[in-house]
Write a protein that holds these residues in place. Structure first.
Motif, PDB file in Angstrom:
ATOM      1  N   ALA A   1       0.820  -1.221   0.000  1.00  0.00           N
ATOM      2  CA  ALA A   1       0.000   0.000   0.000  1.00  0.00           C
ATOM      3  C   ALA A   1       0.850   1.266   0.000  1.00  0.00           C
ATOM      4  O   ALA A   1       0.359   2.333  -0.376  1.00  0.00           O
ATOM      5  CB  ALA A   1      -0.931   0.004   1.207  1.00  0.00           C
ATOM      6  N   SER A   2       2.118   1.146   0.408  1.00  0.00           N
ATOM      7  CA  SER A   2       2.976   2.328   0.505  1.00  0.00           C
ATOM      8  C   SER A   2       3.257   2.953  -0.848  1.00  0.00           C
ATOM      9  O   SER A   2       3.463   4.162  -0.961  1.00  0.00           O
ATOM     10  CB  SER A   2       4.300   1.959   1.178  1.00  0.00           C
ATOM     11  OG  SER A   2       5.090   1.134   0.323  1.00  0.00           O
ATOM     12  N   GLY A   3       3.296   2.126  -1.884  1.00  0.00           N
ATOM     13  CA  GLY A   3       3.596   2.647  -3.213  1.00  0.00           C
ATOM     14  C   GLY A   3       5.048   3.017  -3.426  1.00  0.00           C
ATOM     15  O   GLY A   3       5.401   3.612  -4.455  1.00  0.00           O
ATOM     16  N   VAL A   4       5.922   2.667  -2.488  1.00  0.00           N
ATOM     17  CA  VAL A   4       7.331   3.043  -2.621  1.00  0.00           C
ATOM     18  C   VAL A   4       8.002   2.218  -3.706  1.00  0.00           C
ATOM     19  O   VAL A   4       7.611   1.080  -3.975  1.00  0.00           O
ATOM     20  CB  VAL A   4       8.085   2.853  -1.288  1.00  0.00           C
ATOM     21  CG1 VAL A   4       7.501   3.743  -0.206  1.00  0.00           C
ATOM     22  CG2 VAL A   4       8.081   1.397  -0.852  1.00  0.00           C
ATOM     23  N   SER A   5       9.006   2.806  -4.319  1.00  0.00           N
ATOM     24  CA  SER A   5       9.786   2.118  -5.339  1.00  0.00           C
ATOM     25  C   SER A   5      11.252   2.140  -4.929  1.00  0.00           C
ATOM     26  O   SER A   5      11.789   3.196  -4.567  1.00  0.00           O
ATOM     27  CB  SER A   5       9.601   2.810  -6.697  1.00  0.00           C
ATOM     28  OG  SER A   5      10.380   2.204  -7.683  1.00  0.00           O
ATOM     29  N   VAL A   6      11.881   0.986  -4.938  1.00  0.00           N
ATOM     30  CA  VAL A   6      13.291   0.871  -4.561  1.00  0.00           C
ATOM     31  C   VAL A   6      14.057   0.308  -5.747  1.00  0.00           C
ATOM     32  O   VAL A   6      13.646  -0.711  -6.327  1.00  0.00           O
ATOM     33  CB  VAL A   6      13.476  -0.044  -3.331  1.00  0.00           C
ATOM     34  CG1 VAL A   6      14.951  -0.134  -2.943  1.00  0.00           C
ATOM     35  CG2 VAL A   6      12.649   0.468  -2.150  1.00  0.00           C
ATOM     36  N   VAL A   7      15.132   0.984  -6.149  1.00  0.00           N
ATOM     37  CA  VAL A   7      15.942   0.655  -7.324  1.00  0.00           C
ATOM     38  C   VAL A   7      15.063   0.407  -8.553  1.00  0.00           C
ATOM     39  O   VAL A   7      15.310  -0.497  -9.352  1.00  0.00           O
ATOM     40  CB  VAL A   7      16.892  -0.549  -7.066  1.00  0.00           C
ATOM     41  CG1 VAL A   7      17.891  -0.212  -5.984  1.00  0.00           C
ATOM     42  CG2 VAL A   7      16.138  -1.820  -6.703  1.00  0.00           C
ATOM     43  N   GLY A   8      14.033   1.215  -8.669  1.00  0.00           N
ATOM     44  CA  GLY A   8      13.162   1.136  -9.830  1.00  0.00           C
ATOM     45  C   GLY A   8      12.149   0.016  -9.817  1.00  0.00           C
ATOM     46  O   GLY A   8      11.430  -0.186 -10.793  1.00  0.00           O
ATOM     47  N   ILE A   9      12.056  -0.719  -8.707  1.00  0.00           N
ATOM     48  CA  ILE A   9      11.126  -1.838  -8.596  1.00  0.00           C
ATOM     49  C   ILE A   9       9.976  -1.428  -7.684  1.00  0.00           C
ATOM     50  O   ILE A   9      10.198  -0.903  -6.589  1.00  0.00           O
ATOM     51  CB  ILE A   9      11.833  -3.090  -8.050  1.00  0.00           C
ATOM     52  CG1 ILE A   9      13.000  -3.477  -8.974  1.00  0.00           C
ATOM     53  CG2 ILE A   9      10.860  -4.250  -7.938  1.00  0.00           C
ATOM     54  CD1 ILE A   9      13.842  -4.610  -8.446  1.00  0.00           C
ATOM     55  N   GLY A  10       8.761  -1.679  -8.111  1.00  0.00           N
ATOM     56  CA  GLY A  10       7.580  -1.218  -7.397  1.00  0.00           C
ATOM     57  C   GLY A  10       7.304  -1.949  -6.094  1.00  0.00           C
ATOM     58  O   GLY A  10       7.890  -3.002  -5.791  1.00  0.00           O
ATOM     59  N   SER A  11       6.365  -1.391  -5.341  1.00  0.00           N
ATOM     60  CA  SER A  11       6.081  -1.874  -3.986  1.00  0.00           C
ATOM     61  C   SER A  11       5.471  -3.268  -3.960  1.00  0.00           C
ATOM     62  O   SER A  11       5.667  -4.018  -3.004  1.00  0.00           O
ATOM     63  CB  SER A  11       5.148  -0.891  -3.273  1.00  0.00           C
ATOM     64  OG  SER A  11       3.917  -0.756  -3.969  1.00  0.00           O
ATOM     65  N   ALA A  12       4.724  -3.658  -4.997  1.00  0.00           N
ATOM     66  CA  ALA A  12       4.090  -4.976  -4.992  1.00  0.00           C
ATOM     67  C   ALA A  12       5.135  -6.091  -4.938  1.00  0.00           C
ATOM     68  O   ALA A  12       4.969  -7.084  -4.219  1.00  0.00           O
ATOM     69  CB  ALA A  12       3.215  -5.144  -6.223  1.00  0.00           C
ATOM     70  N   PHE A  13       6.205  -5.919  -5.693  1.00  0.00           N
ATOM     71  CA  PHE A  13       7.266  -6.928  -5.689  1.00  0.00           C
ATOM     72  C   PHE A  13       7.915  -7.015  -4.314  1.00  0.00           C
ATOM     73  O   PHE A  13       8.110  -8.104  -3.765  1.00  0.00           O
ATOM     74  CB  PHE A  13       8.309  -6.577  -6.754  1.00  0.00           C
ATOM     75  CG  PHE A  13       9.469  -7.541  -6.812  1.00  0.00           C
ATOM     76  CD1 PHE A  13       9.375  -8.708  -7.555  1.00  0.00           C
ATOM     77  CD2 PHE A  13      10.638  -7.278  -6.120  1.00  0.00           C
ATOM     78  CE1 PHE A  13      10.446  -9.595  -7.611  1.00  0.00           C
ATOM     79  CE2 PHE A  13      11.714  -8.164  -6.168  1.00  0.00           C
ATOM     80  CZ  PHE A  13      11.613  -9.325  -6.914  1.00  0.00           C
ATOM     81  N   TRP A  14       8.254  -5.868  -3.737  1.00  0.00           N
ATOM     82  CA  TRP A  14       8.915  -5.866  -2.429  1.00  0.00           C
ATOM     83  C   TRP A  14       7.973  -6.372  -1.344  1.00  0.00           C
ATOM     84  O   TRP A  14       8.414  -7.023  -0.393  1.00  0.00           O
ATOM     85  CB  TRP A  14       9.422  -4.468  -2.088  1.00  0.00           C
ATOM     86  CG  TRP A  14      10.502  -3.995  -3.013  1.00  0.00           C
ATOM     87  CD1 TRP A  14      10.467  -2.934  -3.845  1.00  0.00           C
ATOM     88  CD2 TRP A  14      11.780  -4.619  -3.205  1.00  0.00           C
ATOM     89  NE1 TRP A  14      11.635  -2.831  -4.557  1.00  0.00           N
ATOM     90  CE2 TRP A  14      12.462  -3.851  -4.169  1.00  0.00           C
ATOM     91  CE3 TRP A  14      12.410  -5.737  -2.654  1.00  0.00           C
ATOM     92  CZ2 TRP A  14      13.750  -4.176  -4.607  1.00  0.00           C
ATOM     93  CZ3 TRP A  14      13.693  -6.053  -3.087  1.00  0.00           C
ATOM     94  CH2 TRP A  14      14.347  -5.291  -4.044  1.00  0.00           C
ATOM     95  N   ALA A  15       6.703  -6.097  -1.497  1.00  0.00           N
ATOM     96  CA  ALA A  15       5.732  -6.598  -0.516  1.00  0.00           C
ATOM     97  C   ALA A  15       5.736  -8.122  -0.500  1.00  0.00           C
ATOM     98  O   ALA A  15       5.704  -8.753   0.562  1.00  0.00           O
ATOM     99  CB  ALA A  15       4.340  -6.075  -0.849  1.00  0.00           C
ATOM    100  N   LEU A  16       5.770  -8.713  -1.690  1.00  0.00           N
ATOM    101  CA  LEU A  16       5.791 -10.166  -1.780  1.00  0.00           C
ATOM    102  C   LEU A  16       7.074 -10.734  -1.180  1.00  0.00           C
ATOM    103  O   LEU A  16       7.034 -11.744  -0.467  1.00  0.00           O
ATOM    104  CB  LEU A  16       5.656 -10.587  -3.244  1.00  0.00           C
ATOM    105  CG  LEU A  16       5.305 -12.051  -3.520  1.00  0.00           C
ATOM    106  CD1 LEU A  16       3.954 -12.388  -2.910  1.00  0.00           C
ATOM    107  CD2 LEU A  16       5.304 -12.312  -5.008  1.00  0.00           C
TER     108      LEU A  16
END
Length: 398
Positions: A365-380
């Protein structure tokens, strides 16, 4: 039979009507989400109209083919959670061409899943609370948009929400289509008031080809999450819904057809198609036809109706472009409330998984992007790691 009825005395018009209703509800309930997702990913109005037309034709053709070939009401749909994911992810590094490349990759993964069932088994091993929490986090930003719109422009947005609430009480199935109808009235009033309607040429459906490109950020931030959310929130539940009505969906042909359809639609701007989940019941339930063997007619009819509805894609985009701010977002938001509620229930139903699920939800839900990768991937990633380590697991008291 000569009187136009089945052997059980049920008119052939019953499954045909059920198929039309299935398509109308499926289309009007979520096309606004699809358009919002494509625009957020970088499509202009013409490219978004092309994408909506492409996925409409793809899912219509897939539904007709699968229903006719297997004599089952196998309905296809665009990936509504996938479109919501695009809204959350936003513009893709590399532009619209990179987004299209990600859509193609998602379609390829769907085909590979159909040909290689072990990949589907691997996706199914993602803990349900984590997968549902990721979906809930992706949907949350869209679900709060109606409230933002209501504060910003109550005169335009309030009628949409009031109609939705009333129909949710008396005719839940038609709540979102009715909200869309209310939104159309609001938009037409705004066009008449401002004297600026769409040009006649804007109403002609047109497919716009986009040469796909591929970037690492598009692959990890869009293609893989789009594939995972489409599998976890659409294809796997879709098979379960059909099983509940005593239909065994042929997994390999179904995934192959929808995957190929996704690839073809992708180069024209479509994000993904899949097996229908919630709307599948409209064609597969006994209400579509008491005769289990004849319900495929409802599926076939739904596919034909999707093909016809796709012809109106350009007009829908032209009208939506002229909409007051917040109106379309309100329709998209209310369309996803049910899916959000279901995802929340699935995420928090297991006491052992609540902490990993909560962390997954917050990151998504944060919508943050790290190294160009969206939050959905990092959430998983966060959710799976926490689940694997047993973080927050409830232990039996001695």
């Amino acid at each position: 039979m000569a009187d136009g009825t089945t052997g059980q005395g049920v008119s052939i018009g019953v499954p045909i009507g059920a198929g039309i209703v299935c398509a109308l509800v499926g289309f009007t309930s979520s096309f606004a989400v699809v358009l919002a997702g494509l625009r957020a990913a970088g499509a202009d109005a013409g490219q978004a109209a092309s994408g909506l037309l492409a996925v409409s034709v793809a899912m219509g053709a897939a539904t007709v083919l699968l229903s006719w070939r297997f004599r089952m009401p196998i309905t296809s749909a665009w990936s509504t959670p996938g479109a919501a994911l695009l809204v959350t992810t936003g513009a893709v590094g590399g532009g619209w061409a990179a987004a299209v490349g990600a859509f193609v990759c998602c379609g390829v993964l769907l085909v590979v899943t159909g040909l290689w069932p072990s990949l589907a088994a691997l996706v199914a091993r993602i803990p349900t609370p984590v997968a549902q929490a990721m979906l809930a986090g992706v949907l949350l930003p869209l679900c709060v948009e109606p409230l933002r719109g209501l504060v910003a422009d109550p005169v335009a947005v309030a009628p949409v929400l009031v109609v939705w609430l009333v129909l949710l009480k008396v005719r839940p199935r038609w709540a979102v289509p009715a909200a869309f109808a209310a939104a159309l009235v609001v938009i037409v009033v705004a066009i008449v008031r401002d004297g600026s309607g769409p040009a006649l040429g804007d109403l002609v459906p047109t497919l716009t080809f986009t040469a796909p490109s591929l970037t690492v950020s598009a692959l990890t931030g869009v293609a893989i999450p789009l594939y995972l959310v489409t599998m976890a929130a659409q294809n796997i539940p879709g098979v379960a819904v059909m099983a509940g009505y005593d239909y065994r969906v042929p997994w390999r042909p179904a995934l192959t057809v929808t995957g190929v359809g996704s690839i073809v639609a992708a180069v024209f701007g479509g994000h993904a198609i899949n097996l229908a989940a919630i709307s599948a019941a409209l064609a597969a339930a006994p209400e579509a036809d008491p005769d289990h063997r004849r319900r495929w007619v409802a599926g076939f009819t739904a596919g034909v109706t999707y093909l016809v509805l796709g012809l109106g894609s350009a007009g829908l985009v032209a009208v939506i472009v002229a909409a007051p701010d917040g109106v379309v977002q309100a329709v998209a938001g209310v369309a996803l409330v049910g899916a959000f509620a279901g995802a929340c229930a699935g995420a928090m139903g297991d006491a052992d998984g609540r902490i990993p699920a909560a962390a997954t939800f917050v990151v998504a839900a944060s919508g943050v992007s790290v190294v160009g990768i969206g939050s959905a991937f990092w959430a998983l990633v966060v959710g799976v790691v926490m689940w694997t380590l047993g973080v927050g697991r409830v232990r039996a008291q001695a």
